[in-house]
Design a protein around this motif. Structure first.
Motif, mmCIF file in Angstrom:
data_model
loop_
_atom_site.group_PDB
_atom_site.id
_atom_site.type_symbol
_atom_site.label_atom_id
_atom_site.label_comp_id
_atom_site.label_asym_id
_atom_site.label_seq_id
_atom_site.Cartn_x
_atom_site.Cartn_y
_atom_site.Cartn_z
ATOM 1 N N ALA A 142 -11.599 -4.324 9.337
ATOM 2 C CA ALA A 142 -11.446 -5.751 9.060
ATOM 3 C C ALA A 142 -10.019 -5.989 8.577
ATOM 4 N N LEU A 143 -9.187 -6.523 9.478
ATOM 5 C CA LEU A 143 -7.770 -6.762 9.169
ATOM 6 C C LEU A 143 -7.368 -8.199 9.449
ATOM 7 N N SER A 144 -8.327 -9.098 9.544
ATOM 8 C CA SER A 144 -8.033 -10.477 9.917
ATOM 9 C C SER A 144 -7.178 -11.185 8.864
ATOM 10 N N ILE A 145 -6.467 -12.205 9.339
ATOM 11 C CA ILE A 145 -5.648 -13.085 8.504
ATOM 12 C C ILE A 145 -4.588 -12.283 7.756
ATOM 13 N N GLU A 175 -15.180 5.299 6.446
ATOM 14 C CA GLU A 175 -16.097 4.585 7.333
ATOM 15 C C GLU A 175 -15.811 3.091 7.384
ATOM 16 N N ASP A 176 -15.289 2.529 6.300
ATOM 17 C CA ASP A 176 -15.114 1.078 6.186
ATOM 18 C C ASP A 176 -13.710 0.786 5.665
ATOM 19 N N LEU A 177 -12.885 0.134 6.499
ATOM 20 C CA LEU A 177 -11.527 -0.248 6.130
ATOM 21 C C LEU A 177 -11.439 -1.765 6.136
ATOM 22 N N ASN A 178 -11.249 -2.355 4.957
ATOM 23 C CA ASN A 178 -11.195 -3.809 4.835
ATOM 24 C C ASN A 178 -9.945 -4.202 4.058
ATOM 25 N N ILE A 179 -8.943 -4.744 4.790
ATOM 26 C CA ILE A 179 -7.709 -5.217 4.153
ATOM 27 C C ILE A 179 -7.421 -6.636 4.644
ATOM 28 N N GLU A 180 -8.471 -7.390 4.962
ATOM 29 C CA GLU A 180 -8.273 -8.736 5.493
ATOM 30 C C GLU A 180 -7.756 -9.686 4.410
ATOM 31 N N ILE A 228 0.867 -1.185 0.000
ATOM 32 C CA ILE A 228 0.000 0.000 0.000
ATOM 33 C C ILE A 228 0.898 1.228 0.000
ATOM 34 N N PRO A 229 0.820 2.085 -1.013
ATOM 35 C CA PRO A 229 1.721 3.251 -1.074
ATOM 36 C C PRO A 229 1.330 4.323 -0.065
ATOM 37 N N ASN A 230 2.324 5.135 0.294
ATOM 38 C CA ASN A 230 2.068 6.237 1.227
ATOM 39 C C ASN A 230 1.038 7.214 0.673
ATOM 40 N N GLU A 231 0.929 7.269 -0.649
ATOM 41 C CA GLU A 231 0.001 8.208 -1.287
ATOM 42 C C GLU A 231 -1.455 7.892 -0.981
ATOM 43 N N ILE A 232 -1.725 6.762 -0.329
ATOM 44 C CA ILE A 232 -3.101 6.425 0.040
ATOM 45 C C ILE A 232 -3.727 7.536 0.874
ATOM 46 N N GLY A 233 -2.881 8.295 1.555
ATOM 47 C CA GLY A 233 -3.373 9.376 2.409
ATOM 48 C C GLY A 233 -3.966 10.536 1.654
ATOM 49 N N ALA A 234 -3.850 10.534 0.320
ATOM 50 C CA ALA A 234 -4.401 11.636 -0.480
ATOM 51 C C ALA A 234 -5.910 11.526 -0.670
ATOM 52 N N PHE A 235 -6.475 10.339 -0.409
ATOM 53 C CA PHE A 235 -7.914 10.144 -0.663
ATOM 54 C C PHE A 235 -8.733 10.580 0.564
ATOM 55 N N VAL A 236 -8.648 11.844 0.873
ATOM 56 C CA VAL A 236 -9.236 12.346 2.115
ATOM 57 C C VAL A 236 -10.764 12.399 2.068
ATOM 58 N N TYR A 237 -11.356 12.198 0.889
ATOM 59 C CA TYR A 237 -12.816 12.181 0.780
ATOM 60 C C TYR A 237 -13.369 10.765 0.689
ATOM 61 N N MET A 238 -12.509 9.781 0.779
ATOM 62 C CA MET A 238 -12.934 8.396 0.598
ATOM 63 C C MET A 238 -13.677 7.886 1.828
ATOM 64 N N THR A 239 -14.745 7.102 1.572
ATOM 65 C CA THR A 239 -15.532 6.532 2.671
ATOM 66 C C THR A 239 -15.359 5.021 2.787
ATOM 67 N N LEU A 240 -14.880 4.366 1.723
ATOM 68 C CA LEU A 240 -14.703 2.911 1.763
ATOM 69 C C LEU A 240 -13.414 2.532 1.048
ATOM 70 N N LEU A 241 -12.605 1.679 1.711
ATOM 71 C CA LEU A 241 -11.389 1.126 1.111
ATOM 72 C C LEU A 241 -11.402 -0.378 1.327
ATOM 73 N N ASN A 242 -11.540 -1.126 0.240
ATOM 74 C CA ASN A 242 -11.577 -2.585 0.303
ATOM 75 C C ASN A 242 -10.484 -3.152 -0.591
ATOM 76 N N LEU A 243 -9.424 -3.659 0.040
ATOM 77 C CA LEU A 243 -8.322 -4.309 -0.671
ATOM 78 C C LEU A 243 -8.183 -5.752 -0.206
ATOM 79 N N SER A 244 -9.279 -6.345 0.234
ATOM 80 C CA SER A 244 -9.230 -7.665 0.856
ATOM 81 C C SER A 244 -8.951 -8.776 -0.155
ATOM 82 N N ARG A 245 -8.460 -9.896 0.387
ATOM 83 C CA ARG A 245 -8.240 -11.122 -0.401
ATOM 84 C C ARG A 245 -7.335 -10.886 -1.603
#
Length: 336
Positions: free
Chosen positions: A150-153, A123-128, A88-105
């Motif tokens: 959601a950061l399991s596994i 509101e929703d962080l899913n990187i499981e 995950i790049p440091n630039e992820i911090g630029a999405f200051v208007y984002m409400t959902l990030l799903n990079l799971s599986r």
């Protein structure tokens, strides 16, 4: 007629507004995400094909795979099960208007960058189900809108955070390498799910867990928690209590017989003893008691209700307080 033209014009303007171009900073962040996760080999990448050549910020729309763009900003990134490889790049911090990030599986490795703390609308962080390592960035506490983690596994190997966003209703960090004790921070939350099983957590559970009125799933098995089981007095909506394979001692609180919605009760692999509340047999569909210090006498009243589902045997050998008992010949000896 004028009203018709006005409505038509308003519709067109709203459509254009909803698909307005993203900022240059967000465009560069999208490019960084693409390159850092081997975008050329994503399973689906419609719209992203020219991000390193001819594409500009004006080309980014919701038609790009996994993106939701509205009001000139990236609002959602949904890339679950899309063969992302890298970090995950440091630039992820630029999405200051984002409400959902799903990079799971996916196959994302490395650490969660501290810049993620900039996402105070998320509101929703899913990187499981990735291969993340390193620590949980303390900046997570700055994500004031965060409701679900959601950061399991993964392989995250830090102490449990001292602070978390107060709006959380879903906290799932199971099957990592989280250490330390749980801080007494849960009374300010309205958690529905607390899933921490399969870590290296120790110590006694904080009292604030028993104050979670909305809690439905308490899953903390396969750790090294100690002390007595929490009373869970206020947790009337519980459906799952899974506290197996820890070091809990004492007895099962009588209040556990009051959970009318409880489906699963797993307490095997602890050091519990005493009576098993009979009310559990009336309310719970599945219960596992083995590898504790329960006597058959304590469990017998509920066996007829659960048959083999009790998984009563084998129990641990109860440690003796003394190795020998001496009495005079002919004296009656009563053993418990």
């Amino acid at each position: 007629m004028k009203q018709f033209y006005f409505i038509t014009l308003l519709t067109v303007l709203c459509a254009a507004f909803a698909h307005a171009q993203v900022t240059e900073e967000e465009f560069q962040a999208l490019k960084a995400l693409y390159n850092a996760t081997d975008g050329d080999n994503w399973t689906k990448r419609t719209g992203w094909e020219n991000i390193n050549t001819t594409a500009t910020k004006d080309d980014v729309t919701t038609d790009w795979w996994g993106l939701n763009v509205y009001d000139g900003h990236v609002k959602k990134i949904t890339m679950g099960s899309n063969n992302l490889n890298g970090n995950i790049p440091n630039e992820i911090g630029a999405f200051v208007y984002m409400t959902l990030l799903n990079l799971s599986r996916n196959n994302i490795s490395g650490v969660i960058p501290s810049e993620i703390g900039n996402l105070d609308r998320l509101e929703d962080l899913n990187i499981e189900r990735n291969s993340l390592s390193g620590t949980l960035p303390p900046e997570i506490k700055n994500m004031s809108a965060l409701e679900k983690i959601a950061l399991s596994i993964n392989s995250i190997n830090s102490e449990f955070p001292a602070q978390l966003p107060s709006k959380l209703f879903w906290l799932e960090i199971a099957y990592n390498e989280i250490t330390g004790v749980l801080p007494d921070i849960f009374r300010e939350m309205d958690l529905v799910v607390l899933s921490l099983q399969g870590n290296k957590l120790t110590g006694e559970l904080p009292k604030s867990i028993s104050e979670l009125k909305s809690l439905q799933h308490l899953q903390i098995g396969d750790n090294s928690f100690s002390g007595e089981l929490p009373t869970l007095d206020s947790c009337e909506n519980l459906r799952t209590i899974s506290v197996y394979n820890n070091n809990f001692t004492g007895t099962i609180p009588e209040s556990y017989g009051n959970f009318l919605n409880l489906d699963k009760f797993e307490i095997y692999g602890n050091k519990l003893h005493g009576e098993v509340p009979v009310a559990l047999a009336e309310n719970v569909e599945f219960i596992k008691l083995k590898n504790n210090y329960f006597t058959f006498r304590a469990v017998e009243p509920i066996l007829s209700s659960f048959f083999n589902a009790n998984d009563y045997t084998p129990q641990k050998e109860i440690p003796l307080s003394q190795n020998a008992i001496g009495v005079d010949y002919g004296t009656q000896l009563t053993l418990d």
